[in-house]
Design an enzyme around this catalytic site. Structure first.
Site, PDB file in Angstrom:
ATOM      1  N   SER A 143      -7.450  15.789   0.317  1.00 52.93           N
ATOM      2  CA  SER A 143      -7.836  16.444   1.555  1.00 52.93           C
ATOM      3  C   SER A 143      -6.870  16.061   2.673  1.00 52.93           C
ATOM      4  CB  SER A 143      -9.287  16.081   1.888  1.00 52.93           C
ATOM      5  OG  SER A 143      -9.785  16.868   2.939  1.00 52.93           O
ATOM      6  N   HIS A 185      -9.358  22.055   0.303  1.00 55.04           N
ATOM      7  CA  HIS A 185     -10.695  22.672   0.273  1.00 55.04           C
ATOM      8  C   HIS A 185     -10.530  24.186   0.429  1.00 55.04           C
ATOM      9  CE1 HIS A 185     -12.688  18.741   0.786  1.00 55.04           C
ATOM     10  NE2 HIS A 185     -11.759  18.494   1.694  1.00 55.04           N
ATOM     11  N   GLU A 212     -10.696  22.677  -4.342  1.00 53.95           N
ATOM     12  CA  GLU A 212     -11.280  21.392  -4.695  1.00 53.95           C
ATOM     13  C   GLU A 212     -11.182  21.173  -6.202  1.00 53.95           C
ATOM     14  OE1 GLU A 212     -15.176  21.008  -3.022  1.00 53.95           O
ATOM     15  OE2 GLU A 212     -14.433  21.108  -0.965  1.00 53.95           O
TER      16      GLU A 212
END
Length: 286
Positions: A143, A185, A212
């Site tokens: 992330s 994401h 993800e």
């Protein structure tokens, strides 16, 4: 583009372990084997792994989660380096850990915290030098820890805006892979418009949208997809219509000529050649 001897592993985001939808109770991507790839690239379970949860709002809990996750994989030498200020980045103890590490693992959270507290410090210089010069040295991140690897970094932006100029905010990352802009994401949070505007601002760069449970192993200018999801490549070098520079903020935008590729496990993309290689249908997943 000069060849870097080290390895980067940007990862698209965390995987819920089924306890609670909360950063504290999440062990990123261990179930689908991505964390296993990190350990393997770093040299195996004896590797010195340093976890940096600087991006997180709960660094202690996230650090403990990583210790548990790496222990599950049999790793014996894992340390959490809890950097909360630039002063922490300049401490000799921090420098020594970075110099001795086989792998640096950055957690998720806010990527700007990483660049503000580590960017321009001695450990930043050491990480860049080792990635450039040392074969087997690994920098991994999920992330925020993936997004900060680029030079032109997405710092934020509304995914709900319909491709409006100014919806994405850019900042300088750590510059480990300057030819890419990385977003994470990607599918779950609907970030197509966000990375499209980023590429409109920097059409000479390649946009990478990581779903993800999905990552890439970047080695010798080649990006190989790992994990269960998809990676979307955005190539704006041949944009035929791009008025980002002349439009005012808040104005709806349009782009034509954006080239995209959708890749999955073991497909690859060459950063310099801008070419995709798809895994043959009969080949086993790696």
């Amino acid at each position: 583009m000069l060849t870097n001897k080290g390895t980067l592993i940007p990862i698209g985001g965390n995987e819920d372990k089924g306890i609670e939808d909360n950063e504290q109770y999440t062990l990123e991507f261990i179930d689908d084997g991505i964390l296993f790839h990190v350990v393997r690239e770093a040299g195996g379970t004896d590797a010195n792994i340093v976890v940096i949860p600087t991006a997180s709002s709960i660094p202690v809990e996230v650090g403990e989660n990583y210790l548990e996750a790496f222990s599950t994989l049999g790793c014996k030498n894992v340390t959490v380096l809890d950097i909360r200020s630039k002063e922490d980045s300049e401490k000799q103890a921090s420098i020594n850990l970075i110099k001795a590490a086989n792998c640096i693992m950055f957690s998720g959270g806010d990527q700007s915290k990483i660049t503000n507290k580590i960017g321009g410090t001695e450990i930043h210089d050491i990480i860049k030098y080792r990635y450039k010069n040392e074969k087997g040295f690994v920098v991994a991140g999920t992330s925020a820890g993936a997004m900060m690897m680029s030079q032109e970094m997405i710092a934020g932006g509304s995914a709900t805006e319909s491709f409006i100029k100014g919806a994405v905010k850019m900042y300088k990352g750590l510059g480990l892979v300057p030819g890419l802009i990385i977003d994470t994401h990607f599918i779950k949070r609907g970030r197509f418009g966000r990375i499209s505007e980023a590429v409109a601002q920097f059409p000479q760069l390649i946009g990478i949208g990581l779903a993800e449970d999905t990552g890439m192993i970047i080695k010798n200018k080649r990006c190989r997809v790992i994990g269960s999801g998809m990676v979307i490549i955005f190539d704006g070098r041949r944009l035929k219509h791009n008025r980002h520079k002349i439009l005012t903020e808040g104005t709806p935008m349009s782009l034509t000529g954006m080239r995209t590729h959708i890749l999955s496990n073991s497909d690859s993309f060459h950063i310099e050649k801008k070419k995709v290689k798809i895994l043959p249908i009969e080949a086993p997943f790696i």
